[in-house]
Design an enzyme around this catalytic site. Structure first.
Site, PDB file in Angstrom:
ATOM      1  N   ARG A  24       0.782  -1.227   0.000  1.00  0.00           N
ATOM      2  CA  ARG A  24       0.000   0.000   0.000  1.00  0.00           C
ATOM      3  C   ARG A  24       0.822   1.289   0.000  1.00  0.00           C
ATOM      4  O   ARG A  24       1.755   1.456   0.775  1.00  0.00           O
ATOM      5  CB  ARG A  24      -0.986   0.002   1.173  1.00  0.00           C
ATOM      6  CG  ARG A  24      -0.381  -0.008   2.564  1.00  0.00           C
ATOM      7  CD  ARG A  24      -1.488  -0.209   3.599  1.00  0.00           C
ATOM      8  NE  ARG A  24      -0.977  -0.141   4.966  1.00  0.00           N
ATOM      9  CZ  ARG A  24      -1.296   0.797   5.840  1.00  0.00           C
ATOM     10  NH1 ARG A  24      -2.127   1.763   5.507  1.00  0.00           N
ATOM     11  NH2 ARG A  24      -0.797   0.783   7.061  1.00  0.00           N
ATOM     12  N   LYS A  84       1.332  -4.258   3.429  1.00  0.00           N
ATOM     13  CA  LYS A  84       2.535  -3.613   3.965  1.00  0.00           C
ATOM     14  C   LYS A  84       2.907  -2.411   3.108  1.00  0.00           C
ATOM     15  O   LYS A  84       2.783  -2.445   1.890  1.00  0.00           O
ATOM     16  CB  LYS A  84       3.710  -4.605   3.975  1.00  0.00           C
ATOM     17  CG  LYS A  84       5.044  -4.013   4.444  1.00  0.00           C
ATOM     18  CD  LYS A  84       6.131  -5.077   4.459  1.00  0.00           C
ATOM     19  CE  LYS A  84       7.507  -4.469   4.746  1.00  0.00           C
ATOM     20  NZ  LYS A  84       7.571  -3.814   6.080  1.00  0.00           N
ATOM     21  N   HIS A  85       3.383  -1.327   3.764  1.00  0.00           N
ATOM     22  CA  HIS A  85       3.990  -0.207   3.049  1.00  0.00           C
ATOM     23  C   HIS A  85       5.361  -0.659   2.549  1.00  0.00           C
ATOM     24  O   HIS A  85       6.324  -0.760   3.325  1.00  0.00           O
ATOM     25  CB  HIS A  85       4.198   0.989   3.993  1.00  0.00           C
ATOM     26  CG  HIS A  85       2.960   1.723   4.370  1.00  0.00           C
ATOM     27  ND1 HIS A  85       2.046   2.186   3.452  1.00  0.00           N
ATOM     28  CD2 HIS A  85       2.491   2.114   5.582  1.00  0.00           C
ATOM     29  CE1 HIS A  85       1.070   2.825   4.082  1.00  0.00           C
ATOM     30  NE2 HIS A  85       1.311   2.787   5.371  1.00  0.00           N
ATOM     31  N   VAL A  86       5.486  -0.930   1.268  1.00  0.00           N
ATOM     32  CA  VAL A  86       6.771  -1.387   0.737  1.00  0.00           C
ATOM     33  C   VAL A  86       6.747  -1.256  -0.781  1.00  0.00           C
ATOM     34  O   VAL A  86       5.679  -1.261  -1.408  1.00  0.00           O
ATOM     35  CB  VAL A  86       7.050  -2.857   1.156  1.00  0.00           C
ATOM     36  CG1 VAL A  86       6.121  -3.828   0.436  1.00  0.00           C
ATOM     37  CG2 VAL A  86       8.508  -3.231   0.954  1.00  0.00           C
TER      38      VAL A  86
END
Length: 299
Positions: A24, A84-86
């Site tokens: 995300r 996950k922010h990635v």
């Protein structure tokens, strides 16, 4: 004339496992989408997994960390979703099956403004302090800063220079970074190379990249292209008394003039082009499964 083929536009068929990976982008309504997925996991019988909240979010990983992340996701039971922010992570280069990639984008200027005020909202610091008590309190002068003055005075925080690189999740000018990947070549701001790599990843790897400003089309495409996970998404989002569209709404964000937005837009040309590319692709996907003849004029 160009024929729209929903099969060719649906990368879900390329996935090697029944796991959705939502890497995300921050400030695109991703908290809302995360809660939507949590509710859909109950309705549609799949497992919901998200990365733990971290003091410092690392979005660009080294090779070893990329492989570790890919292995963690691959080991999840099917069907599952992982959030996950990635940056975009290529599973196949580690000889692992590809997940079903999804993401959401937002108008780049609105996203930058949203982040500017989000990190200054009182409840943001309450939540961060509760999670990480050792965090220092921010400078009051920084808290009082407003976006319009920040831009007009050439404040470093609101100066968006072509080609500049900046590490860390605190820099929200580069929406393309989340699609370009982990390589250092993906870090320069607003460059052609990053734009093209991000567009290629979307077109070749992502099942659906939704658009915050067009949720109805986004939900419709998700329901059609990834029904195992998103069946009933529109109903869940709009139905019931517990509305999802108020999650993370920042009532402390003042309006920003079109004049200032236009100043910022001048330095976001390729970020804006990427956003428009994602919008166009989403609408092609929508038309491909909704138009009787699935044919459009080539533009």
């Amino acid at each position: 004339m160009q024929t729209l083929n929903s099969h060719e536009l649906n990368n879900t068929r390329k996935a090697g496992m029944e796991i959705v990976f939502f890497n995300r982008v921050p400030k695109v309504g991703s908290q809302t989408f995360m809660e939507l997925l949590r509710r859909l996991s109950i309705r549609n019988d799949f497992e919901f997994h998200r990365d733990a909240v971290q003091r410092v979010e690392t979005i660009r990983l080294g090779e070893v960390q990329q492989q570790e992340l890919a292995e963690v996701i691959t080991d999840l039971p099917e069907p599952s979703v992982f959030i996950k922010h990635v940056c975009y992570t290529n599973f196949t280069k580690f000889s692992l099956p590809a997940p079903i990639y999804i993401n959401v984008v937002r108008d780049p200027i609105e996203r930058v403004i949203s982040w500017f005020y989000y990190v200054r909202a009182p409840w943001y610091f309450v939540e961060r302090k509760a999670a990480f008590p050792e965090l220092p309190l921010p400078d009051p002068a920084w808290l009082k800063k407003d976006f319009e003055t920040c831009v007009r005075t050439g404040d470093r925080e609101c100066t968006f220079t072509q080609g500049v690189t900046h590490e860390g999740i605190g820099d929200h000018r580069r929406q393309t970074l989340f699609f370009c990947g982990h390589d250092y070549e993906c870090t320069p701001f607003n460059t052609v190379g990053v734009l093209e790599r991000a567009k290629y990843a979307v077109e070749s790897q992502y099942s659906v990249v939704g658009v915050l400003e067009d949720l109805n089309t986004t939900f419709s495409v998700l329901e059609k292209y990834i029904p195992r996970f998103f069946k009933g998404a529109t109903e869940v989002y709009y139905g019931g008394s517990d509305k999802l569209n108020n999650i993370n709404r920042n009532n402390f964000k003042p309006p920003v003039s079109e004049e200032v937005k236009e100043i910022v837009r001048r330095n976001f040309t390729r970020e804006i082009e990427f956003y428009q590319f994602c919008r166009q692709r989403l609408h092609k996907q929508y038309l491909a499964v909704n138009l009787p003849h699935r044919v459009i004029n080539r533009t």
